[in-house]
Design a protein around this motif. Structure first.
Motif, short mmCIF file in Angstrom:
data_model
loop_
_atom_site.label_atom_id
_atom_site.label_comp_id
_atom_site.label_asym_id
_atom_site.label_seq_id
_atom_site.Cartn_x
_atom_site.Cartn_y
_atom_site.Cartn_z
N PRO A 12 8.91 -2.81 -10.92
CA PRO A 12 8.30 -4.05 -11.29
C PRO A 12 7.63 -3.86 -12.94
N ALA A 17 6.33 -9.58 -13.40
CA ALA A 17 5.56 -9.75 -11.97
C ALA A 17 3.98 -9.27 -12.36
N LEU A 20 1.53 -8.27 -9.57
CA LEU A 20 1.42 -7.02 -8.99
C LEU A 20 0.61 -6.16 -9.64
N ARG A 138 2.05 -0.32 -17.05
CA ARG A 138 2.03 -0.52 -15.46
C ARG A 138 0.79 0.12 -14.86
N MET A 157 3.69 -7.21 -3.71
CA MET A 157 4.81 -6.49 -4.06
C MET A 157 6.04 -6.81 -2.82
N HIS A 160 7.70 -9.76 -4.18
CA HIS A 160 8.52 -9.24 -5.32
C HIS A 160 9.63 -8.72 -4.79
N TRP A 161 9.68 -7.91 -3.98
CA TRP A 161 10.93 -6.83 -3.49
C TRP A 161 11.69 -7.83 -2.90
N MET A 164 13.66 -9.79 -5.41
CA MET A 164 14.56 -8.87 -5.99
C MET A 164 15.82 -8.70 -5.41
#
Length: 172
Positions: A12, A17, A20, A138, A157, A160-161, A164
């Motif tokens: 990420p 994003a 996150l 990050r 997260m 987000h995943w 993706m």
């Protein structure tokens, strides 16, 4: 889902994003404080056990305190970071999770070495370790970069995943 995605997921990016990484350093500090309180109870119990053992062994048990106290701290981190949740109790409370970045699983050994490296870098030069996180995109600390791990917020997260994976499936 392709094997390339599961073997090396895209990391990420704070640009794409930001949710996150929002407030991540503050959350990490609060999680550290929570874990420190919990660990202090564990250390007191281990030290008390070593003290009682020392009484029965005419002082030899007191030497065990110097080995078992640091071991208890590292085992706490290894057991919690190496679990399915990939987070200590403090990290779970603050909604952050440890994620591997090099396509390797986060098993007990990696969590053990992560904890060991954290304490080594933190005790040697905690100001540098903390300042380092301020200047990495990050928000990774020295031990995160060496071990190939990343701390992110857990609830964003998961979204987000999933996004993706959906984008990758749409590409096929």
């Amino acid at each position: 889902m392709s094997t390339q995605y599961s073997a090396r997921p895209m990391l990420p990016d704070p640009e794409t994003a930001p949710e996150l990484f929002e407030g991540l350093l503050t959350r990490r500090l609060a999680a550290f404080m929570i874990d420190t309180v919990l660990i202090s109870f564990i250390v007191m119990a281990v030290a008390m056990g070593g003290f009682i053992l020392g009484i029965f062994t005419l002082g030899l048990g007191w030497l065990s305190i110097f080995f078992f106290v640091p071991a208890a701290v590292v085992i706490y981190y290894a057991a919690t970071l190496g679990s399915n949740r990939r987070a200590t109790i403090g990290m779970q409370t603050m909604d952050i999770v440890l994620t591997p970045t090099r396509g390797q699983p986060l098993d007990g050994w990696m969590a053990f070495f992560h904890a060991l490296l954290f304490w080594a870098t933190f005790w040697i030069s905690w100001p540098i370790a903390v300042l380092f996180a301020l200047f990495t995109p990050r928000r990774q600390m020295i031990h995160d970069l060496i071990m190939g791990t990343l701390m992110v917020r857990r609830s964003p997260m998961i979204r987000h995943w999933q996004r993706m994976r959906d984008e990758e499936l749409d590409a096929y």
